[in-house]
Design an enzyme around this catalytic site. Structure first.
Site, PDB file in Angstrom:
ATOM      1  N   ASP A  45      38.277   4.130 -42.027  1.00 42.00           N
ATOM      2  CA  ASP A  45      38.604   5.541 -42.266  1.00 42.00           C
ATOM      3  C   ASP A  45      38.493   6.241 -40.913  1.00 42.00           C
ATOM      4  O   ASP A  45      37.486   6.087 -40.217  1.00 42.00           O
ATOM      5  CB  ASP A  45      37.618   6.119 -43.277  1.00 42.00           C
ATOM      6  CG  ASP A  45      37.868   7.588 -43.609  1.00 42.00           C
ATOM      7  OD1 ASP A  45      38.013   8.404 -42.669  1.00 42.00           O
ATOM      8  OD2 ASP A  45      37.891   7.931 -44.800  1.00 42.00           O
ATOM      9  N   CYS A  51      32.511   3.885 -38.976  1.00 44.38           N
ATOM     10  CA  CYS A  51      33.764   3.303 -38.486  1.00 44.38           C
ATOM     11  C   CYS A  51      33.943   3.657 -37.015  1.00 44.38           C
ATOM     12  O   CYS A  51      34.351   2.818 -36.199  1.00 44.38           O
ATOM     13  CB  CYS A  51      34.954   3.834 -39.279  1.00 44.38           C
ATOM     14  SG  CYS A  51      34.937   3.402 -41.034  1.00 44.38           S
TER      15      CYS A  51
END
Length: 208
Positions: A45, A51
């Site tokens: 994402d 991330c």
């Protein structure tokens, strides 16, 4: 029970592997060394904190021999800001640079084109992704979430060794029951029943 759990894990991994192997390389954004030792699929994402933390170490992953292959999983869903950012990244002339910039919160030119973001998102849902980063080994094993490059290599090493041992053990049990000959003799300790199987065989089925 332990053997049943192992079988379930292997079956689920095999199913995920089939699904992930069907995604061609040109539908992924890939960061890879010239000769990778391991390949992982990462559902990411754009706005996910971990991330971004993982991608900040992408150079370390590649130095460690890991090919990181990204698919998109905008957690906020289709049509969200993260979803639209993923499309802009995919449609950029340099996808790798655009992804890196987006994860650094740098502006990325809004673009639209034919893209796989919706397909990636649906695929992630299909195999049970519910958070990001969701990381899978080449054999479909779910490795969990964020890990440093060194931790990831250690996890992959352990997973590879465990998969080999488990496969060997399960093959011994299954094929012994069928009376199939094997290429040489060895012992396998079935921890679920504490029995030891001795197998003699003549046709090579495994590389051990």
């Amino acid at each position: 029970l332990a053997t049943r759990d192992k079988l379930t894990e292997l079956r689920e991994g095999a199913l995920r592997r089939g699904v992930l192997d069907a995604v061609p390389r040109n539908r992924r954004i890939v960061f890879s060394p010239a000769k990778p030792k391991y390949r992982i699929t990462v559902f990411t994402d754009i706005d996910c904190t971990y991330c971004r933390k993982m991608h900040a170490q992408i150079g370390e992953y590649m130095k460690a021999g890991i090919s990181v292959e990204y698919l998109f999983f905008p957690r906020s869903g289709i049509g969200s800001d993260s979803f639209n950012k993923a499309i802009s990244v995919w449609c950029a002339p340099d996808q790798r640079k655009a992804l890196t910039d987006a994860k650094l919160d740098k502006p990325v030119t809004k673009r639209n084109c034919a893209n796989p973001v919706t397909m990636d998102y649906a695929l992630g849902q299909r195999i049970g992704v519910d958070g990001t980063p969701a990381i899978f080994a080449a054999d479909g094993t779910q490795l969990g979430g964020y890990l440093t490059a060194a931790e990831m290599v250690a996890r992959l090493d352990r997973q590879a060794a465990r998969a080999l041992a488990t496969t060997a053990g399960l093959d011994v049990i299954t094929i012994t029951k069928r009376g199939t000959p094997f290429p040489r003799s060895f012992f396998f300790n079935d921890t679920a029943t504490t029995e030891i199987y001795t197998v003699s065989y003549t046709t090579a089925l495994l590389t051990l």
